[in-house]
Design a protein around this motif. Structure first.
Motif, PDB file in Angstrom:
ATOM      1  N   THR A  11       0.825  -1.208   0.000  1.00 30.33           N
ATOM      2  CA  THR A  11       0.000   0.000   0.000  1.00 30.33           C
ATOM      3  C   THR A  11       0.858   1.258   0.000  1.00 30.33           C
ATOM      4  N   ALA A  14       1.366   1.943  -3.559  1.00 36.23           N
ATOM      5  CA  ALA A  14       0.132   2.410  -4.195  1.00 36.23           C
ATOM      6  C   ALA A  14      -0.196   3.842  -3.792  1.00 36.23           C
ATOM      7  N   ASP A  15       0.187   4.232  -2.599  1.00 36.58           N
ATOM      8  CA  ASP A  15      -0.055   5.609  -2.148  1.00 36.58           C
ATOM      9  C   ASP A  15       0.690   6.633  -2.998  1.00 36.58           C
ATOM     10  N   PHE A  17       0.825   6.586  -6.274  1.00 34.38           N
ATOM     11  CA  PHE A  17       0.196   6.785  -7.585  1.00 34.38           C
ATOM     12  C   PHE A  17      -0.163   8.262  -7.726  1.00 34.38           C
ATOM     13  N   VAL A  19      -2.109   9.357 -10.247  1.00 34.96           N
ATOM     14  CA  VAL A  19      -3.475   9.333 -10.774  1.00 34.96           C
ATOM     15  C   VAL A  19      -4.132   8.038 -10.293  1.00 34.96           C
ATOM     16  N   THR A  20      -5.444   8.023 -10.312  1.00 34.93           N
ATOM     17  CA  THR A  20      -6.151   6.789  -9.958  1.00 34.93           C
ATOM     18  C   THR A  20      -6.193   5.900 -11.185  1.00 34.93           C
ATOM     19  N   ASP A  22      -7.141   2.917 -13.832  1.00 34.91           N
ATOM     20  CA  ASP A  22      -8.349   2.185 -14.201  1.00 34.91           C
ATOM     21  C   ASP A  22      -8.177   0.689 -13.932  1.00 34.91           C
ATOM     22  N   LEU A  50      -7.606   0.655  -1.381  1.00 37.15           N
ATOM     23  CA  LEU A  50      -7.116   1.969  -1.807  1.00 37.15           C
ATOM     24  C   LEU A  50      -7.675   2.407  -3.154  1.00 37.15           C
ATOM     25  N   LEU A  51      -8.342   1.514  -3.849  1.00 37.39           N
ATOM     26  CA  LEU A  51      -8.801   1.805  -5.207  1.00 37.39           C
ATOM     27  C   LEU A  51     -10.299   2.059  -5.223  1.00 37.39           C
ATOM     28  N   PRO A  52     -10.785   2.713  -6.280  1.00 42.31           N
ATOM     29  CA  PRO A  52     -12.226   2.934  -6.402  1.00 42.31           C
ATOM     30  C   PRO A  52     -12.966   1.591  -6.440  1.00 42.31           C
TER      31      PRO A  52
END
Length: 59
Positions: A11, A14-15, A17, A19-20, A22, A50-52
């Motif tokens: 994580t 990933a923090d 990133f 941009v979010t 797809d 952490l993702l949509p």
């Protein structure tokens, strides 16, 4: 070695990133397996959190 397979390390990456994304591809390496059979699903859940919302798939 066990510290490399913790969800916190995944994580933390990933923090960063900018941009979010797809789509996120994640490959489980040997470090996850040092945490037994629950290691990889724990990492996948931590990253998914952490993702949509979507329909995560684990193969």
């Amino acid at each position: 070695m066990r510290a490399l397979g913790t969800p916190g390390r995944l994580t933390a990456a990933a923090d960063r990133f900018t941009v979010t994304p797809d789509v996120v591809g994640w490959a489980c390496s040997s470090c996850s397996f040092t945490h037994g059979l629950d290691g990889a699903p724990d990492e996948a859940r931590a990253l998914t959190a952490l993702l949509p919302p979507s329909s995560p798939r684990r193969a």
